[in-house]
Design a protein around this motif. Sequence first.
Motif, PDB file in Angstrom:
ATOM      1  N   ALA A  81     120.983 -91.832  -3.718  1.00  0.00           N
ATOM      2  CA  ALA A  81     120.835 -92.604  -2.665  1.00  0.00           C
ATOM      3  C   ALA A  81     121.929 -93.769  -2.784  1.00  0.00           C
ATOM      4  O   ALA A  81     122.788 -94.286  -1.986  1.00  0.00           O
ATOM      5  N   ALA A  82     121.662 -94.334  -3.976  1.00  0.00           N
ATOM      6  CA  ALA A  82     122.505 -95.485  -4.442  1.00  0.00           C
ATOM      7  C   ALA A  82     122.383 -95.638  -5.717  1.00  0.00           C
ATOM      8  O   ALA A  82     121.569 -95.543  -6.490  1.00  0.00           O
ATOM      9  N   ILE A  83     123.608 -96.196  -6.509  1.00  0.00           N
ATOM     10  CA  ILE A  83     123.701 -96.405  -7.803  1.00  0.00           C
ATOM     11  C   ILE A  83     124.532 -97.839  -7.971  1.00  0.00           C
ATOM     12  O   ILE A  83     125.667 -97.916  -7.422  1.00  0.00           O
ATOM     13  N   THR A  84     123.815 -99.064  -8.322  1.00  0.00           N
ATOM     14  CA  THR A  84     124.640-100.251  -8.489  1.00  0.00           C
ATOM     15  C   THR A  84     124.478-100.786  -9.718  1.00  0.00           C
ATOM     16  O   THR A  84     123.158-100.888 -10.232  1.00  0.00           O
ATOM     17  N   PRO A  85     125.374-101.495 -10.342  1.00  0.00           N
ATOM     18  CA  PRO A  85     125.493-102.070 -11.546  1.00  0.00           C
ATOM     19  C   PRO A  85     124.620-103.126 -11.432  1.00  0.00           C
ATOM     20  O   PRO A  85     124.757-103.880 -10.341  1.00  0.00           O
ATOM     21  N   THR A  86     123.819-103.500 -12.499  1.00  0.00           N
ATOM     22  CA  THR A  86     123.037-104.767 -12.742  1.00  0.00           C
ATOM     23  C   THR A  86     123.637-105.942 -13.142  1.00  0.00           C
ATOM     24  O   THR A  86     122.959-107.093 -13.023  1.00  0.00           O
ATOM     25  N   LEU A 179     128.634 -87.239 -10.087  1.00  0.00           N
ATOM     26  CA  LEU A 179     127.337 -87.472 -10.038  1.00  0.00           C
ATOM     27  C   LEU A 179     127.198 -88.844  -9.369  1.00  0.00           C
ATOM     28  O   LEU A 179     126.608 -89.644  -9.969  1.00  0.00           O
ATOM     29  N   ARG A 180     127.793 -89.243  -8.300  1.00  0.00           N
ATOM     30  CA  ARG A 180     127.780 -90.593  -7.632  1.00  0.00           C
ATOM     31  C   ARG A 180     126.799 -90.371  -6.551  1.00  0.00           C
ATOM     32  O   ARG A 180     126.196 -89.537  -6.035  1.00  0.00           O
ATOM     33  N   ALA A 181     126.729 -91.658  -6.039  1.00  0.00           N
ATOM     34  CA  ALA A 181     125.795 -91.994  -4.574  1.00  0.00           C
ATOM     35  C   ALA A 181     126.358 -90.901  -3.610  1.00  0.00           C
ATOM     36  O   ALA A 181     127.471 -90.911  -3.447  1.00  0.00           O
ATOM     37  N   GLY A 182     125.172 -90.289  -2.699  1.00  0.00           N
ATOM     38  CA  GLY A 182     125.695 -89.280  -1.786  1.00  0.00           C
ATOM     39  C   GLY A 182     125.566 -88.011  -1.888  1.00  0.00           C
ATOM     40  O   GLY A 182     126.077 -87.112  -1.382  1.00  0.00           O
ATOM     41  N   THR A 183     125.316 -87.815  -3.290  1.00  0.00           N
ATOM     42  CA  THR A 183     125.699 -86.280  -3.932  1.00  0.00           C
ATOM     43  C   THR A 183     124.010 -85.844  -4.326  1.00  0.00           C
ATOM     44  O   THR A 183     123.186 -86.848  -4.631  1.00  0.00           O
ATOM     45  N   ALA A 218     124.383-100.982 -17.182  1.00  0.00           N
ATOM     46  CA  ALA A 218     123.005-100.986 -16.655  1.00  0.00           C
ATOM     47  C   ALA A 218     122.922-100.572 -15.238  1.00  0.00           C
ATOM     48  O   ALA A 218     123.819-101.355 -14.604  1.00  0.00           O
ATOM     49  N   MET A 219     122.066 -99.885 -14.601  1.00  0.00           N
ATOM     50  CA  MET A 219     122.068 -99.412 -13.116  1.00  0.00           C
ATOM     51  C   MET A 219     120.808 -99.729 -12.494  1.00  0.00           C
ATOM     52  O   MET A 219     119.686 -99.743 -13.009  1.00  0.00           O
ATOM     53  N   ARG A 220     120.677 -99.916 -11.164  1.00  0.00           N
ATOM     54  CA  ARG A 220     119.625-100.055 -10.275  1.00  0.00           C
ATOM     55  C   ARG A 220     120.028 -98.771  -9.371  1.00  0.00           C
ATOM     56  O   ARG A 220     120.923 -98.814  -8.576  1.00  0.00           O
ATOM     57  N   THR A 221     119.136 -97.967  -9.279  1.00  0.00           N
ATOM     58  CA  THR A 221     119.454 -96.504  -8.688  1.00  0.00           C
ATOM     59  C   THR A 221     118.206 -96.101  -7.857  1.00  0.00           C
ATOM     60  O   THR A 221     117.061 -96.197  -8.427  1.00  0.00           O
ATOM     61  N   THR A 222     118.585 -95.564  -6.636  1.00  0.00           N
ATOM     62  CA  THR A 222     117.507 -94.945  -5.796  1.00  0.00           C
ATOM     63  C   THR A 222     117.830 -93.463  -5.668  1.00  0.00           C
ATOM     64  O   THR A 222     118.886 -93.067  -5.345  1.00  0.00           O
ATOM     65  N   ILE A 223     116.733 -92.689  -5.910  1.00  0.00           N
ATOM     66  CA  ILE A 223     116.811 -91.132  -5.672  1.00  0.00           C
ATOM     67  C   ILE A 223     115.851 -90.845  -4.670  1.00  0.00           C
ATOM     68  O   ILE A 223     114.933 -91.468  -4.819  1.00  0.00           O
ATOM     69  N   VAL A 224     115.869 -89.523  -4.222  1.00  0.00           N
ATOM     70  CA  VAL A 224     114.895 -89.025  -3.518  1.00  0.00           C
ATOM     71  C   VAL A 224     114.990 -87.602  -4.212  1.00  0.00           C
ATOM     72  O   VAL A 224     115.791 -86.965  -4.279  1.00  0.00           O
ATOM     73  N   VAL A 225     113.476 -87.184  -4.771  1.00  0.00           N
ATOM     74  CA  VAL A 225     113.436 -86.088  -5.140  1.00  0.00           C
ATOM     75  C   VAL A 225     112.862 -84.864  -4.277  1.00  0.00           C
ATOM     76  O   VAL A 225     112.011 -85.422  -3.216  1.00  0.00           O
ATOM     77  N   ASP A 226     113.122 -83.788  -4.347  1.00  0.00           N
ATOM     78  CA  ASP A 226     112.510 -82.572  -3.691  1.00  0.00           C
ATOM     79  C   ASP A 226     112.387 -81.243  -4.522  1.00  0.00           C
ATOM     80  O   ASP A 226     113.253 -81.330  -5.315  1.00  0.00           O
ATOM     81  N   VAL A 227     111.800 -80.322  -4.099  1.00  0.00           N
ATOM     82  CA  VAL A 227     111.663 -79.070  -4.863  1.00  0.00           C
ATOM     83  C   VAL A 227     111.725 -77.843  -3.811  1.00  0.00           C
ATOM     84  O   VAL A 227     111.265 -77.933  -2.793  1.00  0.00           O
ATOM     85  N   ALA A 321     121.381 -82.085   3.028  1.00  0.00           N
ATOM     86  CA  ALA A 321     121.427 -82.954   4.511  1.00  0.00           C
ATOM     87  C   ALA A 321     120.076 -83.737   4.829  1.00  0.00           C
ATOM     88  O   ALA A 321     120.152 -84.815   5.325  1.00  0.00           O
ATOM     89  N   ARG A 322     118.995 -83.026   4.415  1.00  0.00           N
ATOM     90  CA  ARG A 322     117.769 -83.564   4.779  1.00  0.00           C
ATOM     91  C   ARG A 322     117.549 -84.707   3.923  1.00  0.00           C
ATOM     92  O   ARG A 322     116.918 -85.858   4.186  1.00  0.00           O
ATOM     93  N   LEU A 323     118.012 -84.497   2.666  1.00  0.00           N
ATOM     94  CA  LEU A 323     117.930 -85.773   1.728  1.00  0.00           C
ATOM     95  C   LEU A 323     118.579 -87.009   1.880  1.00  0.00           C
ATOM     96  O   LEU A 323     118.400 -88.158   1.979  1.00  0.00           O
ATOM     97  N   ARG A 324     120.022 -86.394   2.357  1.00  0.00           N
ATOM     98  CA  ARG A 324     120.944 -87.550   2.642  1.00  0.00           C
ATOM     99  C   ARG A 324     120.495 -88.077   3.845  1.00  0.00           C
ATOM    100  O   ARG A 324     120.593 -89.381   4.169  1.00  0.00           O
ATOM    101  N   ALA A 325     119.956 -87.521   4.763  1.00  0.00           N
ATOM    102  CA  ALA A 325     119.390 -88.342   5.983  1.00  0.00           C
ATOM    103  C   ALA A 325     118.320 -89.074   5.606  1.00  0.00           C
ATOM    104  O   ALA A 325     118.150 -90.352   5.991  1.00  0.00           O
TER     105      ALA A 325
END
Lengths: 332, 332, 332, 332
Positions: A81-86, A179-183, A218-227, A321-325
């Motif tokens: 969802a987001a990858i931001t340098p700290t 492997l950037r945000a949005g992917t 170094a990064m501050r990163t938000t991911i959403v995981v699913d199976v 699409a679901r995780l992106r939303a």
Amino acid sequence: MDIVEFEPEQYAFTFGGRPPQLRVEPGTAVTLTTEDCFSGRVRSVDDLPSRVCDLSTMNPVTGPIEVIGAEPGDLLAVHFAAITPTRDWAMSSTFPHFGALTTSHQTPMLHPALEERVWRYDVDVAAGTVTYHARASEFDVVLPLDPMHGTVGVAPAGGEVISTLTPAAHGGNLDTPELRAGTTLYLPVNVPGAMLSLGDGHCRQGESEICGVAVEAAMRTTIVVDVVPGAAPDWPRLENDDFLITTGAVRGLTDANRIAQYELIGWLADLTGLDRLDALQLVSQTGLAPVGNMVDTNFTMIGKLPVSVLGGRRPYDGVHARLRAAAGQLAG
Amino acid sequence: MDIVEFEPEQYAFTFGGRPPQLRVEPGTAVTLTTEDCFSGRVRSVDDLPSRVCDLSTMNPVTGPIEVIGAEPGDLLAVHFAAITPTRDWAMSSTFPHFGALTTSHQTPMLHPALEERVWRYDVDVAAGTVTYHARASEFDVVLPLDPMHGTVGVAPAGGEVISTLTPAAHGGNLDTPELRAGTTLYLPVNVPGAMLSLGDGHCRQGESEICGVAVEAAMRTTIVVDVVPGAAPDWPRLENDDFLITTGAVRGLTDANRIAQYELIGWLADLTGLDRLDALQLVSQTGLAPVGNMVDTNFTMIGKLPVSVLGGRRPYDGVHARLRAAAGQLAG
Amino acid sequence: MDIVEFEPEQYAFTFGGRPPQLRVEPGTAVTLTTEDCFSGRVRSVDDLPSRVCDLSTMNPVTGPIEVIGAEPGDLLAVHFAAITPTRDWAMSSTFPHFGALTTSHQTPMLHPALEERVWRYDVDVAAGTVTYHARASEFDVVLPLDPMHGTVGVAPAGGEVISTLTPAAHGGNLDTPELRAGTTLYLPVNVPGAMLSLGDGHCRQGESEICGVAVEAAMRTTIVVDVVPGAAPDWPRLENDDFLITTGAVRGLTDANRIAQYELIGWLADLTGLDRLDALQLVSQTGLAPVGNMVDTNFTMIGKLPVSVLGGRRPYDGVHARLRAAAGQLAG
Amino acid sequence: MDIVEFEPEQYAFTFGGRPPQLRVEPGTAVTLTTEDCFSGRVRSVDDLPSRVCDLSTMNPVTGPIEVIGAEPGDLLAVHFAAITPTRDWAMSSTFPHFGALTTSHQTPMLHPALEERVWRYDVDVAAGTVTYHARASEFDVVLPLDPMHGTVGVAPAGGEVISTLTPAAHGGNLDTPELRAGTTLYLPVNVPGAMLSLGDGHCRQGESEICGVAVEAAMRTTIVVDVVPGAAPDWPRLENDDFLITTGAVRGLTDANRIAQYELIGWLADLTGLDRLDALQLVSQTGLAPVGNMVDTNFTMIGKLPVSVLGGRRPYDGVHARLRAAAGQLAG
């Protein structure tokens, strides 16, 4: 949707062989921090990596994160969802006996090692820039910030424990700018809970990463995981709004590209019902094939197929699409 | 500027070893036609190439064109002003023992050959499209037309005569989609007059050309040629408005990529005065590395460096811009 | 049987593209001389090849010899009856940007070239020795003399003209120590008369020839040539009293070995009636796989199968035994 | 000297990650048994490996054996005193998607898998023979018995746990016929106690093991182990009475050969005081370079240097001769 915050107390240097540091349900968003590939020890151009680091501190990853209920044979989807340098700086370097154009452990030549040199980049997140400064002459270039993670993977199959320096079927040090945000990254689940780890943030990276080191941060990163049950891919895959993306990670770009393109063909055939030969033909005329890296213990090739050829079809029941939303709602 | 029209009376199947078919001064624009890689013999999906063609008719080129005054050590600049398909159809196929994912002469496997199959594309120049039709199921995709030449080269050094199926230091069958209109190709001059030939037009091509065959078409093409004394590159280079582009053509994508990236580093260093290590660093973070082909007798890797990192510098005294402007006047 | 003496008036530097210098009937024995790979210009340790030679004088061959009646599709058998150094010294060297363990044109690295250094060996034909002398310390080793030819080939197919530095399907610079006296080389005939040339004598050579240069010597060599109609092999083959020997010459030892082993399987299957899979199994357990060279423009792998597995069968109607017997009578 | 008998109660399928099954002092002789690579499940030509085995039972090894006092940085010497098949039969097979000449996981092609077929060899230890029987026709060949171990290694560095299917710097599945009785294997010690394991006995094997499977047999094997402090090699090495032997195990025979030959040069230079360039020259003319395997996850190349060039020098204070003598007394 809530976000779980995860601040690692210690880092891992392998995929596999470690107990989970965090347990989350599928569908969870996690914001975590990662240290750079030097464990933060290279901070000025005088900090030569070979002096301030050793192999036991190279390429730390945050994790593993156990995804509850993930079973071998399932697919783990990790949406970035987001990858931001700290920090407002990032580092790169050469490293003796490492890189695509130098004598190395696995491609030895009779030359002495290349000079070890460090570059310090200025990072401006607000402006979206990262600035290169030459060391031996006056020459600066302002480059677009394009944050990504070089290393994301799960516990390997077969009880193996693999260094974070290696990319392979379990993911790992794939080192691709895709492997950037949005992917969304798709990985096979090899052990119960998948055991996801990630790190090795780059402010940006060329295709091939030829000196062996990207613009490390170094990064501050938000991911959403699913199976996705029972959908484990043979090799890591990615998806963004425009492309299906495959990876092949072995030594030798030729075989790595064979894998990536073969994977594109199989994926296209599965989604469209095209037979293998018709899929081969369509990939031959529309597929892209950029290098990820050719410096790690395995090299990574990337295959890309524009989703425009799919006639609206999308893989894995539209999980991307679901995780992106979901990620979009987080930002909101 | 006048345009010389050149309609070949016969085609060549080698680079080197043939007398010139046309003689032009540097700065001349030439409009010529090229036949497709099948010598135009594959016209329907029932025309299996292995039946209607033989090796002696594969990959014809138009030329050679002698560029008056070009001497060994010089650089030949070939600007592509326009590349236009001459028919409303184009052909692709598999071919037994040929391609990246099949047993072949140089990567033999114990499998029988893949099925030979032909695809016929519809070409609509006005609409800018080329349409794929699956053979084994109902599935059509309209794709963007993106014309290019797969094969452009000069007479080789050392008295060699090389098949048009091979890409190498003299150019030849590079098979990269970068060779489209708006691009200038730079080749080394190895013999007096350079002896330029070209052919193998593609309506479009994926990176890698994995089935071995692109969307093959006869073309009507306008080039503008020029000579830069003493500037012969080691390997073919290209330039367009946005990128410096290098090529490496040997067997094995790993070495081909080493060449392409090494060439980017040297070119960047020459243009900017950066030392090699500073240039390595900048290319590592900004260079692109797509595959050209991995099916020919040599494979082709492409290196791309955005001109934005050059601070306004351009190679070869701006010959690309000059030829591009000349080409623009032609169109006008 | 008579022996034709052939003293070349000038040397060739390509296969193909030259008129015959000698015409002989099948079954003829020819004694000829060859110059060393440096055209005899490197005679002391102070004669650096890059100073006294240039590419246009590297690797001269004697020939071409037209074998009367040989037609495309035939097999040319060249039995080596004797290979004898003509001087009491021989030379080796490093060469900038050449070799398996150094930056080179086709595997470029960012290192400066290795030091260029020359070694002069003492040759004692009567004693059967060749003596190495270290340059940077006192260290001498007496080695067995084991004369061979690095470069033997015919005119290529398809009108190509190929440098004598290259090994490929037409033979050429195969650089394998297997090409010694007592051995028969089998080459495909691509043009009427075959147009055989040979040179590049080595007093001995390791498998791989890693520095790029063997113990180079002018030779006086006796061959017996013959033709087997319609039996052209895809790749050069050899036979001696103990082994069937195949070659594969492409860049990358992996593919070169695929070719050599694939050729062994096909040859074994053809001779014994084994199906491909049974032949694969037998070669897997009995085949040998030494490197020829990994320094030339193509690399050479060698496949060897002991004739003891053939149950008395021999290829090509026993041409090796026949030529070997003829050669024995010459010596008598 | 006493011999420790070691009968494993269970087998391991990785190097690393397991507690020792036996603890011995340096200088100890151990007689142990190993199961074949199929875990003994393939016993007739009807036992297709893909049906009776799974990946979790492929390539069992006996061990690990802790060598008391061995510390990281030391060299573990493993002398093979005897290797004897324990049954009067041995098995080989093809295996789907495995081998050098077939589509595989890492070199994927679009062909269906090769046919899976099993061969059963007769083993006669007293006669020293192993007999091949073709499956699709009547054809038998009696071959020399030449027992060896395909897989011998220690716990890897960096906390990695590596499948027994992989050869690498820790040894493992090197699959070279050089690993026969009378040979001493040198491995780096990466963890306290070294943790030696071995298995994968072959009655014989060709160089390359192209079908992927040798003549697989359970073995009764006697080794003598010793430790040389501080002498850890970068890659596994071997020594017998006639040769210094190096290994390189990465994917791609080209790089594997670079490693093996580079190791020969360094070893020769260390033993003789030759500088690197003089050592390069001597290895170029005397070194051998056979393939080990090109089917495993990494390929193995072998470098061999005749000890005759060493002027009586031997590595590691003569540990090979010492262990060989000790082994000789065992036999007495």
